[in-house]
Every structure is written in C-alpha cells, then in structure tokens.
Motif scaffolding. Sequence first.
Motif, short mmCIF file in Angstrom:
data_model
loop_
_atom_site.label_atom_id
_atom_site.label_comp_id
_atom_site.label_asym_id
_atom_site.label_seq_id
_atom_site.Cartn_x
_atom_site.Cartn_y
_atom_site.Cartn_z
N LYS A 1 0.82 -1.04 0.09
CA LYS A 1 -0.11 0.06 -0.14
C LYS A 1 0.85 1.15 0.17
O LYS A 1 1.79 1.31 0.86
CB LYS A 1 -0.92 0.01 1.16
N SER B 1 -0.28 -2.50 -11.06
CA SER B 1 -1.16 -2.74 -10.20
C SER B 1 -0.95 -4.07 -9.65
O SER B 1 -1.49 -4.73 -8.48
CB SER B 1 -2.56 -2.92 -10.87
N ASP C 1 -1.03 -3.17 -3.98
CA ASP C 1 -2.83 -3.46 -3.69
C ASP C 1 -3.43 -2.16 -3.35
O ASP C 1 -4.71 -2.31 -3.72
CB ASP C 1 -2.67 -4.20 -2.13
N GLU C 2 -3.24 -1.06 -2.83
CA GLU C 2 -3.78 0.13 -2.85
C GLU C 2 -2.83 1.44 -2.89
O GLU C 2 -1.60 1.35 -2.54
CB GLU C 2 -4.41 0.11 -1.41
N SER D 1 -3.29 5.59 -2.28
CA SER D 1 -4.10 6.66 -1.83
C SER D 1 -3.18 8.32 -2.11
O SER D 1 -2.06 7.96 -2.20
CB SER D 1 -4.37 6.70 -0.36
N PHE E 1 -7.26 6.54 -8.17
CA PHE E 1 -6.92 6.17 -6.85
C PHE E 1 -7.89 6.85 -5.72
O PHE E 1 -8.31 8.03 -6.14
CB PHE E 1 -5.42 6.45 -6.48
N LYS E 2 -8.04 6.36 -4.69
CA LYS E 2 -8.82 7.10 -3.46
C LYS E 2 -7.94 8.54 -3.17
O LYS E 2 -6.75 8.37 -2.95
CB LYS E 2 -8.88 6.36 -2.31
#
Length: 185
Positions: free
Chosen positions: A3, A28, A32-33, A35, A60-61
């Motif tokens: 992350k 990707s 995994d993530e 932000s 993305f967030k």
Amino acid sequence: MTKIAVAVTGASGSIYAKVLLEKLQALSSQVDEVSVVWSDNARMVWEHELGNKDYEKIPFKNWEKNNFLAPFASGSSSYSALIICPCSMGTLGRIAGGISNDLVTRAADVMLKERRKLICMVRETPYNLIHLRNMTAVTEAGGIICPATPSFYSNPVTADDIAYTVVQRALQLAGLKPDGYKWGE
C-alpha cells in the motif's frame, strides 16, 4: 502486496506526479492500494504546467488534506511508503521541523516514526542552506531525499521519459520493480 500513499504538493514539477501516478496504475500487480492527497496549490500548479485537469481522472482514492481519518495518518495502518512528488521546500521544512499541520505532513511523520519509507522528491533549484539543513534533518530521521533531477544515460526522448528517470528511482526506493533502464543491464 504493498500500500502506497502519494502526496502531491504545489512545487513545480507536476509532470513527475503525473508520470508517477500513471506508473503506479501500470504496477497494479505489485500494489494493492494507492491513496493520494493534494496540497492546496498542487492542482493549480498541475493545471498551469500541464494545461489540463487530468488529475480528476486518477483512479486512486483521493483524500482531502485535512482529513486525518485517512488510514495512512496512523501508524496502525499497513501503508509501507509515502512518496511526496513533487515535494515543495515548505512541505520539507514542516516535515523536518516535526510540524504535522495537514495530512501530508502527518503521513510523513507517521512514516518516520514507524520506520517506513518516506521518499521526498524535492523540486527546487538552487538549494539554500535552510533547504540543505532540512534535507539533512529528514535524512537523519530516516527519510529519503530523491531530488527531481533526471538522468540522461537512458537517452530519454519525451518530457515524460525524462520525468520517468526520476520516478523509476522513487518506485524502486519504495520497494517496487518498475520497468525501465538500469545501468549495465
């Protein structure tokens, strides 16, 4: 899986943020993530330098700079790295001084206190003594200063290629395995 948090500040060099976010999309399978948090001036500088609002298309967030509920604002989260790209000297100074007045500087503080990767892609020239001392302080605290200084031995052709010479290094420093030129390989 990894992350990663990305902070985009208002320093010149939005092309680095653009290329970094594009490459993180392409990685990707390794991430995994992701932000993203933006400083007050980051979007304005992006629009001025790149002539678009493509930051609105980033998948993305996105977190508001004052939202301390973001997971990477806490050491209990599993974020392994924060890449500040580009990193303004004001942001660097606040990190060096331990001032956590927004999500960018709080996330940096978390990375340092948890002994995780803090990668500051500083973008300024020339450096004054205060800049150099702030870089030293962040380095001594465990952060990594990765100046937005491109290399040319890969014979980059486009501006994006040039920016990627720095972004590739930042991604490697974050523990990822991006494609690209590697000296002697």
